[in-house]
Design a protein around this motif. Sequence first.
Motif, PDB file in Angstrom:
ATOM      1  N   LEU A 128      -1.693 -16.765  -5.502  1.00 25.51           N
ATOM      2  CA  LEU A 128      -1.316 -16.260  -6.271  1.00 25.51           C
ATOM      3  C   LEU A 128      -1.777 -14.840  -6.340  1.00 25.51           C
ATOM      4  N   SER A 129      -2.664 -14.704  -6.064  1.00 25.28           N
ATOM      5  CA  SER A 129      -3.397 -13.155  -5.812  1.00 25.28           C
ATOM      6  C   SER A 129      -2.456 -12.211  -4.730  1.00 25.28           C
ATOM      7  N   GLY A 130      -2.270 -13.207  -3.263  1.00 24.18           N
ATOM      8  CA  GLY A 130      -1.259 -12.264  -2.743  1.00 24.18           C
ATOM      9  C   GLY A 130       0.035 -11.854  -3.154  1.00 24.18           C
ATOM     10  N   VAL A 131       0.280 -13.112  -4.027  1.00 27.64           N
ATOM     11  CA  VAL A 131       2.251 -12.960  -5.171  1.00 27.64           C
ATOM     12  C   VAL A 131       1.725 -11.902  -6.141  1.00 27.64           C
ATOM     13  N   LEU A 132       0.791 -11.335  -6.922  1.00 32.85           N
ATOM     14  CA  LEU A 132       0.756 -10.321  -7.517  1.00 32.85           C
ATOM     15  C   LEU A 132       0.261  -9.296  -6.620  1.00 32.85           C
ATOM     16  N   ILE A 133      -0.481  -9.210  -6.485  1.00 34.73           N
ATOM     17  CA  ILE A 133      -0.801  -7.185  -5.457  1.00 34.73           C
ATOM     18  C   ILE A 133       0.746  -7.150  -4.728  1.00 34.73           C
ATOM     19  N   GLY A 134       1.296  -8.461  -3.924  1.00 34.08           N
ATOM     20  CA  GLY A 134       2.163  -7.960  -3.396  1.00 34.08           C
ATOM     21  C   GLY A 134       3.648  -7.812  -3.542  1.00 34.08           C
ATOM     22  N   SER A 135       3.674  -7.662  -4.600  1.00 31.86           N
ATOM     23  CA  SER A 135       4.857  -7.264  -6.822  1.00 31.86           C
ATOM     24  C   SER A 135       3.743  -5.383  -6.748  1.00 31.86           C
ATOM     25  N   ASP A 136       2.893  -5.550  -7.180  1.00 31.15           N
ATOM     26  CA  ASP A 136       2.689  -4.635  -7.393  1.00 31.15           C
ATOM     27  C   ASP A 136       2.527  -2.989  -6.050  1.00 31.15           C
ATOM     28  N   VAL A 137       2.221  -3.416  -5.038  1.00 28.23           N
ATOM     29  CA  VAL A 137       2.648  -2.748  -3.312  1.00 28.23           C
ATOM     30  C   VAL A 137       3.979  -2.855  -3.506  1.00 28.23           C
ATOM     31  N   ARG A 138       4.537  -3.605  -3.966  1.00 26.63           N
ATOM     32  CA  ARG A 138       6.253  -2.576  -3.438  1.00 26.63           C
ATOM     33  C   ARG A 138       6.520  -2.466  -4.087  1.00 26.63           C
ATOM     34  N   ALA A 139       6.283  -2.478  -6.325  1.00 25.62           N
ATOM     35  CA  ALA A 139       6.392  -1.737  -7.121  1.00 25.62           C
ATOM     36  C   ALA A 139       5.885   0.186  -6.554  1.00 25.62           C
ATOM     37  N   SER A 140       4.882  -0.047  -5.961  1.00 28.93           N
ATOM     38  CA  SER A 140       4.924   1.898  -5.536  1.00 28.93           C
ATOM     39  C   SER A 140       5.327   2.469  -4.551  1.00 28.93           C
ATOM     40  N   ARG A 141       5.714   1.426  -3.853  1.00 30.98           N
ATOM     41  CA  ARG A 141       6.867   1.349  -2.320  1.00 30.98           C
ATOM     42  C   ARG A 141       7.888   2.505  -2.953  1.00 30.98           C
ATOM     43  N   HIS A 142       8.068   1.637  -3.984  1.00 35.11           N
ATOM     44  CA  HIS A 142       9.412   2.131  -4.404  1.00 35.11           C
ATOM     45  C   HIS A 142       9.464   3.158  -5.634  1.00 35.11           C
ATOM     46  N   ALA A 143       8.070   3.798  -6.238  1.00 35.04           N
ATOM     47  CA  ALA A 143       8.027   4.197  -7.065  1.00 35.04           C
ATOM     48  C   ALA A 143       8.812   5.553  -6.838  1.00 35.04           C
ATOM     49  N   SER A 144       9.253   6.548  -7.965  1.00 36.75           N
ATOM     50  CA  SER A 144      10.329   7.527  -7.538  1.00 36.75           C
ATOM     51  C   SER A 144       9.051   9.068  -7.635  1.00 36.75           C
ATOM     52  N   GLU A 145       8.092   8.443  -8.081  1.00 36.50           N
ATOM     53  CA  GLU A 145       6.842   9.111  -8.070  1.00 36.50           C
ATOM     54  C   GLU A 145       6.058  10.201  -6.666  1.00 36.50           C
ATOM     55  N   TRP A 146       6.267   9.125  -5.648  1.00 30.70           N
ATOM     56  CA  TRP A 146       5.897   9.954  -4.361  1.00 30.70           C
ATOM     57  C   TRP A 146       6.497   8.688  -3.677  1.00 30.70           C
ATOM     58  N   GLN A 147       6.256   9.019  -2.045  1.00 28.60           N
ATOM     59  CA  GLN A 147       6.752   8.544  -1.170  1.00 28.60           C
ATOM     60  C   GLN A 147       5.689   7.403  -0.868  1.00 28.60           C
ATOM     61  N   LEU A 148       6.253   6.464  -0.543  1.00 31.57           N
ATOM     62  CA  LEU A 148       5.256   5.148   0.352  1.00 31.57           C
ATOM     63  C   LEU A 148       5.542   5.009   1.485  1.00 31.57           C
ATOM     64  N   LEU A 149       5.274   6.401   2.904  1.00 31.61           N
ATOM     65  CA  LEU A 149       6.290   5.714   4.403  1.00 31.61           C
ATOM     66  C   LEU A 149       4.652   5.263   5.014  1.00 31.61           C
ATOM     67  N   SER A 150       5.736   5.393   5.918  1.00 30.08           N
ATOM     68  CA  SER A 150       4.715   4.843   7.015  1.00 30.08           C
ATOM     69  C   SER A 150       3.762   5.528   7.608  1.00 30.08           C
ATOM     70  N   ASP A 151       4.030   6.710   7.927  1.00 30.57           N
ATOM     71  CA  ASP A 151       3.142   8.212   7.581  1.00 30.57           C
ATOM     72  C   ASP A 151       1.908   8.491   6.270  1.00 30.57           C
TER      73      ASP A 151
END
Length: 316
Positions: free
Chosen positions: A244-267
Amino acid sequence: MTASPSFIAVDWGTSHLRAYLCEVQTQSTFKLLAQRDGPGVVKASQHFGQTLVDTVGDWEQEYGSLPIYISGQITSNIGWHVTPYLECPINPEELLNLAVSFSYAGLTIKALPGTKCMLKNNLFDVMRGEELQILGFLKENPEYQHVKVLLCLPGTHTKWVLLDRGEIICFKTAMTGELYDLLCNQSVLIPNDCAKGEFDWESFEQGCELTLGSDNGNLAHGIFSVRTRQLSKDLTPVQAKAYLSGVLIGSDVRASRHASEWQLLSDTQVVVIGTEQLNKCFITALKQIGVKSIGVDVKAATLSGFNYLFNLEMKE
């Protein structure tokens, strides 16, 4: 050598009160003499003054009157003394400018303000307390005062904060920690008599993979899989909590990855400021999408922030 405390720092959030007795040694260094824990804003049930006295009152009796700095949800409209929100972009060094001073039962207290920002989606966001962590992090790591960096501050209400040359530009809040607590304790997902056990990292990573790998996030369905995977004997209750912790934290990280305010790229490098356990959780999830990150101890960052503000006030 007899201790000579300089100030009391109180990090008082929704879930926990943490009070620290601190001795300033130089302008940039301090010594933690003692720590006390108490109920958070919700559990204190409006008995804020007495809760503070019960927590730190004997320090004042032993060492005399010490300045007390309080920060966090205790200064919000669900807390004790409401302080204003400072508009972003802002340098966290400005926190003292709109602090609210008051007294209670002989204690001299200074309540620190929060910050607010308007996001690209026209939603308003706020935080209180994390500014101290950010300030302390910057003072301990001055190289980050000259670059753009994304911070993750996990907790009851996780914050993703964009910094640019020492200024808080904007941030987004996710109720990741509070959702986890509610779902563990007030839903059908986890049995009430669930035995405590060591955190299962394999199950945690499976939960992360589910929401990180979904085209649309699929959070609501993913949450229910915590129950169905126990029914199918794929997970024990202890494993289910980590999943459950993984499901929620994964969703949190996914949302941040697609945020328009910044770019969450491999570098991109993300700095995670939290407890050892939460840091490892978010670093693990970020690694799954190829993003590098480092962990910073939240307690050290918070105390460094309080120490800087105390020294700043002593100069004035």
